[in-house]
Design a protein around this motif. Sequence first.
Motif, PDB file in Angstrom:
ATOM      1  N   PRO A   1       0.812  -1.206   0.030  1.00  0.00           N
ATOM      2  CA  PRO A   1       0.106  -0.003   0.124  1.00  0.00           C
ATOM      3  C   PRO A   1       0.871   1.275   0.165  1.00  0.00           C
ATOM      4  CG  PRO A   1      -0.084  -0.949   2.179  1.00  0.00           C
ATOM      5  CD  PRO A   1       0.581  -1.888   1.446  1.00  0.00           C
ATOM      6  N   LEU A   2       2.167   1.249   0.163  1.00  0.00           N
ATOM      7  CA  LEU A   2       2.900   2.422   0.238  1.00  0.00           C
ATOM      8  C   LEU A   2       3.393   2.784  -1.204  1.00  0.00           C
ATOM      9  CD1 LEU A   2       5.089   1.695   3.569  1.00  0.00           C
ATOM     10  CD2 LEU A   2       2.939   3.204   3.290  1.00  0.00           C
ATOM     11  N   LYS A   3       3.309   1.687  -1.951  1.00  0.00           N
ATOM     12  CA  LYS A   3       3.864   1.813  -3.502  1.00  0.00           C
ATOM     13  C   LYS A   3       2.590   1.405  -4.374  1.00  0.00           C
ATOM     14  CE  LYS A   3       8.448   0.590  -2.046  1.00  0.00           C
ATOM     15  NZ  LYS A   3       9.483  -0.389  -2.136  1.00  0.00           N
ATOM     16  N   PRO A   4       1.404   2.167  -4.527  1.00  0.00           N
ATOM     17  CA  PRO A   4       0.583   2.031  -5.464  1.00  0.00           C
ATOM     18  C   PRO A   4       1.182   2.164  -6.885  1.00  0.00           C
ATOM     19  CG  PRO A   4      -0.181   3.968  -4.171  1.00  0.00           C
ATOM     20  CD  PRO A   4       1.416   3.315  -3.584  1.00  0.00           C
ATOM     21  N   ASP A   5       0.516   1.336  -7.573  1.00  0.00           N
ATOM     22  CA  ASP A   5       0.682   1.175  -9.086  1.00  0.00           C
ATOM     23  C   ASP A   5      -0.391   1.200 -10.080  1.00  0.00           C
ATOM     24  OD1 ASP A   5       1.875   0.023 -11.612  1.00  0.00           O
ATOM     25  OD2 ASP A   5       3.632   0.865 -10.474  1.00  0.00           O
TER      26      ASP A   5
END
Length: 149
Positions: free
Chosen positions: A112-116
């Motif tokens: 969730p800290l690196k949405p893509d």
Amino acid sequence: MTQEQATEEKTKKARPIVPFLRIPDNFPEEPAYLFGSRCRQCGTAFLGERYACGRCGAVQDFDEIRLSDEGELYVFTVIHQTLPGIEAPYIAGIIDLPEGVSIRGNVYGLDPLKPDPSWFGKKVEMRAEKVRVDREGNDVIAPRWYVVE
């Protein structure tokens, strides 16, 4: 274990957190599953029980169907702020099932800290898991969605 404890253990049950999750008596040996209703008139599928069809207007003319355990992540958002006791951040999404039904659920297996944007359309699989214990000591079971690699 005393007789009283054994009786108490037998009366405890697994309880679904949502009304469209069926939990078999021998859960977890037999997996829980999502169910829906299919209109006999037009074939439209809905999540859970229905009284009237939102597409054709048929009333009380439905068959219960078992919904797929796999679907695709249609849309998602990252939740950063939540209630006390609920860990954040987490991913909330809408999952499209092959039957034409969409369901909201939390998605696991993505950071969730690196949405893509590549997450749109990802294959996900539902697993029914214990999320807490209620006041009576029953296991509360919820559908959780995991990314299929």
